[in-house]
Design a protein around this motif. Structure first.
Motif, PDB file in Angstrom:
ATOM      1  N   ALA A 129       0.846  -1.193   0.000  1.00  0.00           N
ATOM      2  CA  ALA A 129       0.000   0.000   0.000  1.00  0.00           C
ATOM      3  C   ALA A 129       0.883   1.245   0.000  1.00  0.00           C
ATOM      4  CB  ALA A 129      -0.914   0.004   1.222  1.00  0.00           C
ATOM      5  N   THR A 130       0.780   2.017  -1.076  1.00  0.00           N
ATOM      6  CA  THR A 130       1.607   3.209  -1.203  1.00  0.00           C
ATOM      7  C   THR A 130       0.827   4.279  -1.970  1.00  0.00           C
ATOM      8  OG1 THR A 130       3.811   3.992  -1.837  1.00  0.00           O
ATOM      9  CG2 THR A 130       2.741   2.419  -3.322  1.00  0.00           C
ATOM     10  N   CYS A 131       1.515   5.250  -2.538  1.00  0.00           N
ATOM     11  CA  CYS A 131       0.847   6.366  -3.202  1.00  0.00           C
ATOM     12  C   CYS A 131      -0.157   5.871  -4.240  1.00  0.00           C
ATOM     13  CB  CYS A 131       1.878   7.263  -3.873  1.00  0.00           C
ATOM     14  SG  CYS A 131       3.094   7.975  -2.738  1.00  0.00           S
ATOM     15  N   GLY A 132      -1.347   6.440  -4.220  1.00  0.00           N
ATOM     16  CA  GLY A 132      -2.402   6.072  -5.151  1.00  0.00           C
ATOM     17  C   GLY A 132      -3.289   4.957  -4.657  1.00  0.00           C
ATOM     18  N   ASP A 133      -2.895   4.291  -3.577  1.00  0.00           N
ATOM     19  CA  ASP A 133      -3.641   3.142  -3.076  1.00  0.00           C
ATOM     20  C   ASP A 133      -4.526   3.524  -1.890  1.00  0.00           C
ATOM     21  OD1 ASP A 133      -2.359   1.576  -4.962  1.00  0.00           O
ATOM     22  OD2 ASP A 133      -0.766   0.978  -3.574  1.00  0.00           O
ATOM     23  N   THR A 134      -5.425   2.602  -1.542  1.00  0.00           N
ATOM     24  CA  THR A 134      -6.280   2.747  -0.362  1.00  0.00           C
ATOM     25  C   THR A 134      -6.091   1.532   0.534  1.00  0.00           C
ATOM     26  OG1 THR A 134      -7.944   4.032  -1.562  1.00  0.00           O
ATOM     27  CG2 THR A 134      -8.638   2.981   0.484  1.00  0.00           C
ATOM     28  N   ILE A 151      -0.237   3.080  13.301  1.00  0.00           N
ATOM     29  CA  ILE A 151      -0.007   3.656  11.974  1.00  0.00           C
ATOM     30  C   ILE A 151       1.142   4.653  12.045  1.00  0.00           C
ATOM     31  CG2 ILE A 151      -0.987   5.057  10.133  1.00  0.00           C
ATOM     32  CD1 ILE A 151      -3.722   3.918  10.850  1.00  0.00           C
ATOM     33  N   SER A 152       2.186   4.378  11.296  1.00  0.00           N
ATOM     34  CA  SER A 152       3.335   5.275  11.213  1.00  0.00           C
ATOM     35  C   SER A 152       3.741   5.401   9.755  1.00  0.00           C
ATOM     36  CB  SER A 152       4.500   4.741  12.051  1.00  0.00           C
ATOM     37  OG  SER A 152       5.621   5.604  11.959  1.00  0.00           O
ATOM     38  N   ILE A 153       3.637   6.603   9.226  1.00  0.00           N
ATOM     39  CA  ILE A 153       3.988   6.872   7.829  1.00  0.00           C
ATOM     40  C   ILE A 153       5.145   7.856   7.822  1.00  0.00           C
ATOM     41  CG2 ILE A 153       3.168   7.739   5.610  1.00  0.00           C
ATOM     42  CD1 ILE A 153       0.330   7.047   6.560  1.00  0.00           C
ATOM     43  N   SER A 154       6.251   7.481   7.197  1.00  0.00           N
ATOM     44  CA  SER A 154       7.438   8.324   7.206  1.00  0.00           C
ATOM     45  C   SER A 154       8.070   8.381   5.819  1.00  0.00           C
ATOM     46  CB  SER A 154       8.458   7.788   8.218  1.00  0.00           C
ATOM     47  OG  SER A 154       9.623   8.578   8.240  1.00  0.00           O
ATOM     48  N   LYS A 155       8.398   9.571   5.389  1.00  0.00           N
ATOM     49  CA  LYS A 155       9.120   9.801   4.132  1.00  0.00           C
ATOM     50  C   LYS A 155       8.395   9.201   2.930  1.00  0.00           C
ATOM     51  CE  LYS A 155      13.585  10.007   6.493  1.00  0.00           C
ATOM     52  NZ  LYS A 155      14.955   9.439   6.608  1.00  0.00           N
ATOM     53  N   GLY A 182       3.242   6.779  22.976  1.00  0.00           N
ATOM     54  CA  GLY A 182       3.560   7.035  21.560  1.00  0.00           C
ATOM     55  C   GLY A 182       2.454   7.768  20.840  1.00  0.00           C
ATOM     56  N   TYR A 183       2.118   7.294  19.644  1.00  0.00           N
ATOM     57  CA  TYR A 183       1.109   7.903  18.789  1.00  0.00           C
ATOM     58  C   TYR A 183       0.218   6.791  18.229  1.00  0.00           C
ATOM     59  CZ  TYR A 183       4.982  11.294  18.613  1.00  0.00           C
ATOM     60  OH  TYR A 183       6.018  12.143  18.929  1.00  0.00           O
ATOM     61  N   THR A 184      -1.070   7.049  18.116  1.00  0.00           N
ATOM     62  CA  THR A 184      -1.908   6.073  17.417  1.00  0.00           C
ATOM     63  C   THR A 184      -1.696   6.195  15.916  1.00  0.00           C
ATOM     64  OG1 THR A 184      -3.768   7.616  17.465  1.00  0.00           O
ATOM     65  CG2 THR A 184      -3.659   5.971  19.214  1.00  0.00           C
ATOM     66  N   VAL A 185      -1.633   7.438  15.439  1.00  0.00           N
ATOM     67  CA  VAL A 185      -1.378   7.706  14.020  1.00  0.00           C
ATOM     68  C   VAL A 185      -0.321   8.797  13.939  1.00  0.00           C
ATOM     69  CG1 VAL A 185      -2.331   8.498  11.826  1.00  0.00           C
ATOM     70  CG2 VAL A 185      -3.751   7.119  13.373  1.00  0.00           C
ATOM     71  N   ARG A 186       0.771   8.510  13.242  1.00  0.00           N
ATOM     72  CA  ARG A 186       1.791   9.541  13.036  1.00  0.00           C
ATOM     73  C   ARG A 186       2.176   9.599  11.567  1.00  0.00           C
ATOM     74  NH1 ARG A 186       7.752  10.508  15.932  1.00  0.00           N
ATOM     75  NH2 ARG A 186       7.963  12.672  15.201  1.00  0.00           N
ATOM     76  N   VAL A 187       2.163  10.823  11.022  1.00  0.00           N
ATOM     77  CA  VAL A 187       2.598  11.075   9.647  1.00  0.00           C
ATOM     78  C   VAL A 187       3.744  12.066   9.721  1.00  0.00           C
ATOM     79  CG1 VAL A 187       1.939  11.909   7.370  1.00  0.00           C
ATOM     80  CG2 VAL A 187       0.256  10.703   8.788  1.00  0.00           C
ATOM     81  N   ASN A 217       3.831  15.802  11.492  1.00  0.00           N
ATOM     82  CA  ASN A 217       4.955  16.740  11.592  1.00  0.00           C
ATOM     83  C   ASN A 217       5.790  16.732  10.312  1.00  0.00           C
ATOM     84  OD1 ASN A 217       6.017  14.050  12.991  1.00  0.00           O
ATOM     85  ND2 ASN A 217       7.856  15.155  12.306  1.00  0.00           N
ATOM     86  N   ASP A 218       6.333  17.894   9.987  1.00  0.00           N
ATOM     87  CA  ASP A 218       7.248  18.067   8.852  1.00  0.00           C
ATOM     88  C   ASP A 218       6.660  17.487   7.563  1.00  0.00           C
ATOM     89  OD1 ASP A 218       9.705  19.172  10.347  1.00  0.00           O
ATOM     90  OD2 ASP A 218       9.210  17.358  11.470  1.00  0.00           O
ATOM     91  N   SER A 219       5.400  17.746   7.341  1.00  0.00           N
ATOM     92  CA  SER A 219       4.698  17.199   6.185  1.00  0.00           C
ATOM     93  C   SER A 219       3.856  18.283   5.522  1.00  0.00           C
ATOM     94  CB  SER A 219       3.812  16.027   6.617  1.00  0.00           C
ATOM     95  OG  SER A 219       4.582  14.986   7.178  1.00  0.00           O
ATOM     96  N   HIS A 220       3.306  17.959   4.361  1.00  0.00           N
ATOM     97  CA  HIS A 220       2.419  18.908   3.696  1.00  0.00           C
ATOM     98  C   HIS A 220       1.330  18.165   2.929  1.00  0.00           C
ATOM     99  CE1 HIS A 220       4.183  18.339  -0.400  1.00  0.00           C
ATOM    100  NE2 HIS A 220       5.312  18.134   0.266  1.00  0.00           N
ATOM    101  N   HIS A 221       0.221  18.866   2.733  1.00  0.00           N
ATOM    102  CA  HIS A 221      -0.941  18.317   2.032  1.00  0.00           C
ATOM    103  C   HIS A 221      -1.398  16.998   2.672  1.00  0.00           C
ATOM    104  CE1 HIS A 221       0.663  21.144  -1.015  1.00  0.00           C
ATOM    105  NE2 HIS A 221      -0.643  21.333  -1.262  1.00  0.00           N
ATOM    106  N   ILE A 222      -1.752  17.112   3.948  1.00  0.00           N
ATOM    107  CA  ILE A 222      -2.269  15.975   4.705  1.00  0.00           C
ATOM    108  C   ILE A 222      -3.727  16.270   5.068  1.00  0.00           C
ATOM    109  CG2 ILE A 222      -1.958  14.477   6.700  1.00  0.00           C
ATOM    110  CD1 ILE A 222       0.441  14.508   4.755  1.00  0.00           C
ATOM    111  N   THR A 223      -4.603  15.295   4.871  1.00  0.00           N
ATOM    112  CA  THR A 223      -6.018  15.449   5.206  1.00  0.00           C
ATOM    113  C   THR A 223      -6.391  14.483   6.322  1.00  0.00           C
ATOM    114  OG1 THR A 223      -6.616  16.146   2.958  1.00  0.00           O
ATOM    115  CG2 THR A 223      -8.381  15.280   4.337  1.00  0.00           C
TER     116      THR A 223
END
Length: 307
Positions: A129-134, A151-155, A182-187, A217-223
């Protein structure tokens, strides 16, 4: 995810036609490098033949190298090959995929609804699961105390129209827990990510240093939309929804309960939009919790410095 398959058939002095298939996609950029290196390495380079013949059910360009002479390296043909590869990659349509994850799944599964994956660390990967996927979360409990991880999404740098979407199959029935450390969801260090319809909860933990439910944190265009967040760690300076050093962040149609600081906090960020956000602290601070510079459920939205 899009695919383009090239047919590469080098001929040598001692062996007949040897056919190799190289599959190239954004998830396998090594295929392009491998093909180019192979083309350059063959000293008896040849001519390029184009064919509109579809491969694996999808139209593409067949690049065939045919022996034409010993020690003949035709730079023009090699450059043409590289250009054709790039054109095919750019012209191929982006195809999205939908995958599933479940607390009762297995990472040995293919990620379908009938056979979902188990862990977020396995599911969220350039090969899956990566860009363009659900990625759809089935009903159940995830996070600390389970085998799923959080959920941890990095770089992960996606683009407009090609976002990675992480969504509950049934809104707010996928519940992710953090133990207050920690975090439940981190981007982080990512772009064009959508988090939709989750239930995220941390816990009060006097020995914890984090306990922040949804943190960008340190991200852009996040919904961040349609989520319910509850109980950030009230022993630390934690908020229910946080954006830090980020740009173009959208929080919409979310809910937050049982918090002691801000409902939504944006620090050192720009172009943060918060709309239709319901916030109810339901008690706010707790005895022995963080005190001093902080108040009791201070604000629906706090942004500092303001930009």
């Amino acid at each position: 995810m899009h695919w383009c398959t090239f047919l590469f058939a080098p001929l040598t002095r001692t062996v007949g036609a040897l056919t190799h298939f190289f599959t190239i996609s954004p998830k396998n950029g090594a295929g392009l490098k491998k093909l180019l290196v192979a083309a350059i390495a063959i000293s008896n380079a040849a001519q390029i033949v184009l064919s509109p013949q579809p491969i694996l059910g999808r139209p593409c360009i067949n690049v065939v190298l045919i022996k034409r002479g010993f020690f003949m390296i035709i730079i023009r043909d090699i450059l043409s090959l590289a250009i054709l590869l790039i054109v095919c990659l750019l012209a191929s349509p982006a195809l999205s995929a939908t995958y599933y994850i479940s607390p009762t799944g297995s990472d040995a599964n293919p990620g379908t609804l009938a056979k979902p994956w188990l862990t977020f660390s396995y599911a969220i990967d350039p090969a899956r699961a990566t860009c363009g996927d659900t990625l759809l979360l089935t009903n159940g409990t995830y996070g600390d105390g389970t085998s799923t991880g959080k959920i941890s999404i990095s770089k992960l740098i996606c683009a407009a129209g090609n976002e990675l979407t992480i969504r509950a199959l049934n809104q707010r029935q996928a519940k992710i827990y953090d133990d207050g450390t920690g975090y439940t969801v981190r981007v982080q260090n990512s772009s064009h990510i959508i988090i939709d319809g989750l239930y995220a909860r941390s816990n009060d933990n006097a020995s914890g240093t984090y306990g922040k439910p949804i943190y960008v944190n340190d991200s852009h265009h996040i919904t961040i939309r349609n989520n319910v967040v509850r109980n950030p760690n009230r022993y630390v300076n934690a908020h229910t929804y946080t954006a830090f050093r980020s740009q173009d962040i959208l929080f919409e149609d979310n809910e937050a309960y049982v918090f002691h600081r801000h409902c939504v906090s944006a620090g050192q960020s720009e172009r943060v939009v918060v709309r239709r956000q319901y916030c109810n602290p339901r008690g706010g601070r707790i005895p022995g919790g963080i005190a001093g510079i902080v108040g009791d459920a201070d604000a629906v939205f706090s942004m500092y410095p303001c930009k």
